[in-house]
Design a protein around this motif. Structure first.
Motif, short mmCIF file in Angstrom:
data_model
loop_
_atom_site.label_atom_id
_atom_site.label_comp_id
_atom_site.label_asym_id
_atom_site.label_seq_id
_atom_site.Cartn_x
_atom_site.Cartn_y
_atom_site.Cartn_z
N ALA A 54 25.93 18.61 27.09
CA ALA A 54 24.05 18.61 26.95
C ALA A 54 24.35 16.79 25.84
O ALA A 54 23.41 16.64 26.87
CB ALA A 54 23.76 19.48 25.87
N ALA A 55 25.02 16.48 25.42
CA ALA A 55 25.26 15.01 24.81
C ALA A 55 25.40 14.03 26.26
O ALA A 55 24.70 13.26 25.79
CB ALA A 55 26.24 15.01 23.29
N LEU A 56 26.46 14.50 26.65
CA LEU A 56 27.28 13.81 28.10
C LEU A 56 25.65 13.58 28.56
O LEU A 56 25.35 12.41 29.71
CB LEU A 56 28.46 14.10 28.25
CG LEU A 56 29.43 14.13 26.80
CD1 LEU A 56 30.64 14.66 27.93
CD2 LEU A 56 29.74 12.19 27.46
N GLU A 57 25.29 14.65 28.67
CA GLU A 57 23.58 14.66 30.01
C GLU A 57 22.64 14.29 29.53
O GLU A 57 21.69 14.52 30.11
CB GLU A 57 24.27 16.05 30.67
CG GLU A 57 25.22 16.24 31.43
CD GLU A 57 25.04 15.24 32.71
OE1 GLU A 57 23.88 15.82 33.37
OE2 GLU A 57 26.40 14.73 33.46
N ASP A 58 22.28 13.76 28.22
CA ASP A 58 21.23 14.12 27.33
C ASP A 58 20.37 14.68 28.05
O ASP A 58 19.32 14.24 28.31
CB ASP A 58 20.89 12.57 28.15
CG ASP A 58 20.07 12.03 27.50
OD1 ASP A 58 19.70 12.91 26.33
OD2 ASP A 58 19.60 10.68 27.60
N VAL A 59 20.83 16.34 27.65
CA VAL A 59 19.76 17.30 27.60
C VAL A 59 19.49 18.47 26.27
O VAL A 59 20.60 18.34 25.88
CB VAL A 59 19.86 17.88 29.34
CG1 VAL A 59 19.41 17.43 30.12
CG2 VAL A 59 21.13 19.55 29.27
N ALA A 60 18.62 18.78 26.01
CA ALA A 60 18.42 20.05 24.85
C ALA A 60 19.36 20.99 25.82
O ALA A 60 19.21 21.89 26.91
CB ALA A 60 17.06 19.83 24.58
N MET A 61 20.13 21.42 24.61
CA MET A 61 20.58 23.10 25.45
C MET A 61 19.72 24.08 24.36
O MET A 61 19.45 23.89 23.34
CB MET A 61 21.89 22.77 25.05
CG MET A 61 22.57 23.08 23.55
SD MET A 61 24.37 23.42 23.33
CE MET A 61 24.49 25.46 23.51
N ILE A 62 20.10 25.25 24.76
CA ILE A 62 19.64 26.50 23.59
C ILE A 62 20.82 27.16 23.78
O ILE A 62 22.17 27.90 25.29
CB ILE A 62 18.64 27.23 25.62
CG1 ILE A 62 17.62 26.26 26.21
CG2 ILE A 62 18.13 28.42 25.10
CD1 ILE A 62 17.71 26.52 27.12
N SER A 63 20.82 27.60 22.64
CA SER A 63 21.85 28.12 22.44
C SER A 63 21.66 29.93 21.93
O SER A 63 20.57 30.11 21.06
CB SER A 63 22.55 27.92 20.98
OG SER A 63 21.55 27.73 19.93
N ASP A 64 22.74 30.45 21.55
CA ASP A 64 22.51 32.03 21.02
C ASP A 64 21.72 32.33 22.28
O ASP A 64 20.98 33.84 21.82
CB ASP A 64 22.07 31.99 20.00
CG ASP A 64 23.56 32.96 19.32
OD1 ASP A 64 23.85 33.87 19.83
OD2 ASP A 64 22.76 33.38 18.36
N VAL A 65 21.84 32.38 23.46
CA VAL A 65 20.81 33.33 24.34
C VAL A 65 20.46 34.62 23.57
O VAL A 65 21.46 34.99 24.67
CB VAL A 65 20.16 32.77 25.46
CG1 VAL A 65 19.34 33.38 26.44
CG2 VAL A 65 19.79 31.36 25.21
N VAL A 66 19.24 35.83 24.08
CA VAL A 66 19.52 37.12 23.76
C VAL A 66 18.19 37.84 24.59
O VAL A 66 18.73 39.13 24.68
CB VAL A 66 18.64 37.78 22.05
CG1 VAL A 66 20.37 37.41 21.90
CG2 VAL A 66 18.03 37.64 21.83
N GLY A 67 17.57 36.47 26.08
CA GLY A 67 16.93 37.36 26.54
C GLY A 67 16.88 36.24 27.55
O GLY A 67 16.33 35.05 26.71
N VAL A 68 16.27 36.69 28.21
CA VAL A 68 15.47 35.58 30.08
C VAL A 68 14.46 36.39 29.87
O VAL A 68 14.48 37.56 30.54
CB VAL A 68 16.10 35.53 30.83
CG1 VAL A 68 15.81 34.79 31.68
CG2 VAL A 68 17.80 35.16 30.58
N GLU A 69 12.99 35.48 29.34
CA GLU A 69 11.65 36.01 29.93
C GLU A 69 11.55 35.09 31.42
O GLU A 69 10.67 36.29 32.28
CB GLU A 69 11.29 35.13 29.08
CG GLU A 69 11.64 35.64 27.81
CD GLU A 69 10.01 37.00 27.53
OE1 GLU A 69 8.76 37.21 27.84
OE2 GLU A 69 10.52 37.91 27.20
N SER A 70 11.90 33.64 31.85
CA SER A 70 11.63 33.33 32.57
C SER A 70 12.57 32.27 33.27
O SER A 70 13.87 32.50 31.97
CB SER A 70 10.53 33.10 33.02
OG SER A 70 10.09 31.95 32.32
N SER A 71 12.67 31.56 34.74
CA SER A 71 14.07 30.49 34.18
C SER A 71 13.63 29.34 33.36
O SER A 71 15.05 28.69 33.12
CB SER A 71 13.95 30.03 35.97
OG SER A 71 12.32 29.52 35.86
#
Ligand SMILES: Cc1cc2nc3c(=O)[nH]c(=O)nc-3n(C[C@H](O)[C@H](O)[C@H](O)COP(=O)(O)OP(=O)(O)OC[C@H]3O[C@@H](n4cnc5c(N)ncnc54)[C@H](O)[C@@H]3O)c2cc1C
Length: 317
Positions: free
Chosen positions: A106-123
């Protein structure tokens, strides 16, 4: 835009795919899109054939070679990064290894990451725990590349095999980078017992056990009767009753077995963060006001030194 999803999966110590890949597939299914699986390791021969028969995937990317054997963050990023922008989502399990390399990417690509996801609401909208699991936050991520670690216990694994294997693309093994070295690995093999992450029953002990000898003598026979894995609170680990890799909780492992038995554990919020989504929770504690009883389905109030042998004897009958 059509989602393009990459699942990066670890192999078990036996060189086979870990069952957590099936939970990653479930998360990918909720995202909807073309899904590739990337396997990596020192030798991926056994896992490769298994991966090619996973349901719902497009192709397998194979990263195999000496520099990938240890799962170092630098090496995994060097493997995954050249492909990263071909995908809209890259997912890996929130294990010690996943939590190590994904933030680096994430740091190398300069994007925020989303950690420990327990559910997917949409993309672009996901559910993840905050404040040690006391609140589940719904977060929206506008990044064009979404880097996600998944709490695999929250996604029941996708079943099934495909009959025709999907194609494999071999990736170049990254050259050695002397940034970090793994010196040693200490794992506590639960001999003859299921692993903590996969067990259907977990018997966990806390400070109330009083000593390492009691921990093993009281919990071992009960675990054997139930074909359970042993777990522990952080206090039990810090006091040397149990090894570090069986700690359950915010700073340990997150488990969600069918049955979790907490013995001599008070139920601090940091412990609950690792087990409160278990299907059935049983607590044994001498303090009727212990917070563990607030999440327990069944509670036994009394001295564990009497109740645990009694329970084990009843199961043995
Ligand atoms: C940042 C942070 C992260 C943390 N991460 C974790 C984590 O990942 N996992 C974790 O577990 N903790 C974690 N903790 C620690 C947590 O706050 C608690 O201190 C810990 O969980 C307490 O462990 P315990 O329940 O075994 O001990 P205690 O809280 O001391 O409870 C012992 C229990 O045993 C009962 N008992 C004693 N004797 C008997 C007996 N003879 N019969 C029956 N019952 C008996 C007592 O009534 C008591 O309820 C973390 C803390 C912090 C600050």
């Amino acid at each position: 835009m059509e989602n393009r999803i990459l699942l990066v999966t670890e192999l078990g110590p036996d060189g086979h795919l870990k069952s957590s890949i099936r939970s990653l597939l479930a998360a990918a299914k909720a995202l909807k899109g073309d899904t590739d699986v990337l396997i990596w390791g020192g030798d991926t021969t056994s896992a490769l054939v298994e991966a090619q028969h996973l349901p719902g995937i497009h192709r397998v990317l194979n990263g195999s070679g000496a520099t990938l054997a240890e799962g170092l963050a630098e090496m995994l990023c060097a493997l995954v990064r050249p492909l990263a922008r071909q995908y809209t989502h890259i997912l890996t399990a929130a294990t010690a290894i996943g939590k190590n390399w994904m933030p680096r990417l994430a740091a190398l690509e300069d994007v925020a990451m989303i950690s420990d996801v327990v559910g997917v609401e949409s993309s672009d909208t996901f559910i993840r725990p905050i404040y040690a699991g006391s609140i589940w936050a719904t977060v929206c991520c506008p990044e064009s590349l979404k880097l996600i670690t998944v709490r695999t216990t929250a996604f029941p694994g996708v079943e099934g095999e495909r009959t025709e294997p999907v194609p494999v693309e071999n990736l170049p093994c990254p050259a050695a980078m002397p940034l970090s070295t793994r010196i040693s690995v200490h794992t506590h093999a639960q001999e003859g017992r299921p692993s903590l992450e996969n067990a259907r029953v977990v018997v966990s002990g806390g400070r109330g056990l009083g000593s390492a000898e009691h921990y093993e003598a009281l919990l071992g026979p009960l675990a054997e009767e139930l074909n359970a894995a042993l777990g522990a609170s952080r206090a039990a680990v810090d006091l040397g009753y149990a090894p570090n890799d069986v700690q359950v909780g915010q700073t340990g492992k997150v488990v969600a077995p069918d049955l979790y038995i907490a013995i001599g554990i008070s139920g601090a919020i940091q412990h609950l963060a690792g087990m409160q989504t278990s299907r059935v929770i049983v607590a044994i504690n001498k303090d009727p006001d212990a917070p563990i009883f607030a999440v327990a389905d069944y509670g036994l109030v009394g001295d564990l030194n009497l109740l645990v042998p009694e329970l084990t004897a009843a199961l043995q009958k």
